[in-house]
Design an enzyme around this catalytic site. Structure first.
Site, PDB file in Angstrom:
ATOM      1  N   ASN A 120       0.862  -1.182   0.000  1.00 27.78           N
ATOM      2  CA  ASN A 120       0.000   0.000   0.000  1.00 27.78           C
ATOM      3  C   ASN A 120       0.897   1.230   0.000  1.00 27.78           C
ATOM      4  O   ASN A 120       2.074   1.155   0.371  1.00 27.78           O
ATOM      5  CB  ASN A 120      -0.897   0.003   1.238  1.00 27.78           C
ATOM      6  CG  ASN A 120      -2.069   0.960   1.119  1.00 27.78           C
ATOM      7  OD1 ASN A 120      -2.215   1.674   0.118  1.00 27.78           O
ATOM      8  ND2 ASN A 120      -2.902   0.997   2.142  1.00 27.78           N
ATOM      9  N   THR A 121       0.355   2.338  -0.423  1.00 27.65           N
ATOM     10  CA  THR A 121       1.091   3.595  -0.361  1.00 27.65           C
ATOM     11  C   THR A 121       0.274   4.594   0.436  1.00 27.65           C
ATOM     12  O   THR A 121      -0.951   4.670   0.289  1.00 27.65           O
ATOM     13  CB  THR A 121       1.435   4.109  -1.777  1.00 27.65           C
ATOM     14  OG1 THR A 121       1.995   5.408  -1.664  1.00 27.65           O
ATOM     15  CG2 THR A 121       0.238   4.146  -2.689  1.00 27.65           C
ATOM     16  N   HIS A 122       0.958   5.341   1.312  1.00 30.53           N
ATOM     17  CA  HIS A 122       0.257   6.248   2.223  1.00 30.53           C
ATOM     18  C   HIS A 122       0.911   7.626   2.143  1.00 30.53           C
ATOM     19  O   HIS A 122       2.146   7.731   2.157  1.00 30.53           O
ATOM     20  CB  HIS A 122       0.339   5.704   3.649  1.00 30.53           C
ATOM     21  CG  HIS A 122      -0.360   6.563   4.646  1.00 30.53           C
ATOM     22  ND1 HIS A 122      -1.733   6.645   4.714  1.00 30.53           N
ATOM     23  CD2 HIS A 122       0.121   7.412   5.590  1.00 30.53           C
ATOM     24  CE1 HIS A 122      -2.073   7.502   5.675  1.00 30.53           C
ATOM     25  NE2 HIS A 122      -0.971   7.985   6.220  1.00 30.53           N
ATOM     26  N   ASP A 158      -2.718   0.958   8.182  1.00 32.88           N
ATOM     27  CA  ASP A 158      -1.433   1.570   7.792  1.00 32.88           C
ATOM     28  C   ASP A 158      -0.324   1.193   8.779  1.00 32.88           C
ATOM     29  O   ASP A 158       0.518   2.016   9.149  1.00 32.88           O
ATOM     30  CB  ASP A 158      -1.576   3.102   7.719  1.00 32.88           C
ATOM     31  CG  ASP A 158      -2.604   3.528   6.677  1.00 32.88           C
ATOM     32  OD1 ASP A 158      -2.791   2.793   5.694  1.00 32.88           O
ATOM     33  OD2 ASP A 158      -3.227   4.589   6.850  1.00 32.88           O
TER      34      ASP A 158
HETATM   35  C1  GRF Z   1      -2.407   8.778  -2.834  1.00 33.83           C
HETATM   36  O1  GRF Z   1      -1.815   9.908  -2.236  1.00 33.83           O
HETATM   37  C2  GRF Z   1      -2.548   7.656  -1.849  1.00 33.83           C
HETATM   38  O2  GRF Z   1      -1.478   7.540  -0.967  1.00 33.83           O
HETATM   39  C3  GRF Z   1      -3.789   8.088  -1.113  1.00 33.83           C
HETATM   40  O3  GRF Z   1      -4.647   8.552  -2.139  1.00 33.83           O
HETATM   41  C4  GRF Z   1      -3.855   9.044  -3.207  1.00 33.83           C
HETATM   42  C5  GRF Z   1      -4.270   8.304  -4.450  1.00 33.83           C
HETATM   43  O4  GRF Z   1      -3.873   8.992  -5.594  1.00 33.83           O
HETATM   44  N1  GRF Z   1      -4.346   7.034  -0.323  1.00 33.83           N
HETATM   45  P1  GRF Z   1      -4.122   8.398  -7.059  1.00 33.83           P
HETATM   46  O5  GRF Z   1      -5.535   7.849  -7.105  1.00 33.83           O
HETATM   47  O6  GRF Z   1      -3.099   7.330  -7.308  1.00 33.83           O
HETATM   48  O7  GRF Z   1      -3.950   9.567  -7.978  1.00 33.83           O
END
Ligand code: GRF
Length: 215
Positions: A120-122, A158
């Site tokens: 996941n990315t946060h 997270d």
């Molecule tokens: C990202 O900043 C992610 O970490 C957060 O929502 C955003 C998603 O951006 N949960 P996108 O849909 O990839 O443009």
């Protein structure tokens, strides 16, 4: 004379990525673009969503990547949704799952099937500011540096092992949107770099929860 092997078609990339999305899909787009280079080592084979009519699904459709949508409201219980999402994802035989702006917590079935290979990315430097409003809370707290974190999903919010992070300075003039846009620029670079390295080099999670990419 030995039979001549047919010309190799496009080699199957070792890293089959299923990307889960809920919104704009700029992180997804960065992964799709990176996968165009065979040397990247990973390619997006399917995109899953928890809702219709989002830009991220359009981005996948535009380049012919299969998509599926599994909505919580279509199921009697959250566990049923989680199982359906697991089955839909499994159909694409992913090596790695990437939640890229996917706004749902994954459940037992999903993590049972894909635990340890779901990223996941946060948009904050975990463990600071987890949850839905990481950008806003960092801003309200008054931190001078925030950033983004790529981590391995576990059952917490997270809370899984951190794979990579990048720092982003907070400007005095920032509002939530401006700061989030700047974080997303760093986030796309970090995500593409991390996923590529994991696909090419492998990774391990030490008992101390430290993640190491490569051997
Ligand atoms: C990202 O900043 C992610 O970490 C957060 O929502 C955003 C998603 O951006 N949960 P996108 O849909 O990839 O443009």
């Amino acid at each position: 004379m030995l039979p001549v092997a047919p010309p190799a078609s496009r080699p199957t990339p070792p890293g089959r990525l299923v990307v889960l999305v809920s919104g704009e899909g700029t992180n997804l787009q960065a992964l799709i673009d990176a996968g165009q280079d065979p040397g990247y080592g990973a390619t997006v084979v399917a995109v899953g969503a928890d809702r219709d009519n989002i830009k991220a699904l359009d981005r996948a459709a535009r380049v012919g990547i299969p998509t599926f949508t599994t909505k919580v409201k279509d199921f009697a219980a959250r566990e049923d949704w989680d199982r359906a999402l697991t089955v839909a994802t499994e159909e694409h035989q992913p090596d790695l799952i990437v939640c890229a702006g996917f706004m749902k917590l994954l459940g037992k079935a999903f993590l049972g099937a894909f635990g340890g290979r779901c990223l996941n990315t946060h948009p904050a430097l975990l463990p600071s500011f987890p949850g839905m409003h990481g950008v806003r809370e960092a801003l309200e707290y008054g931190v001078k540096v925030t950033g983004c974190t790529v981590f391995i999903v576990d059952a917490g919010v997270d809370a899984g092992p951190v794979v990579a992070q990048a720092a982003v300075p907070v400007h005095d003039t920032d509002d939530e949107q401006a700061l989030h846009e700047r974080i997303k620029v760093a986030e796309r670079v970090l995500l593409v770099d991390t996923v590529g390295r994991m696909a090419r080099e492998g990774w391990s999670v030490m008992s101390s929860r430290k993640v190491r990419i490569g051997s």
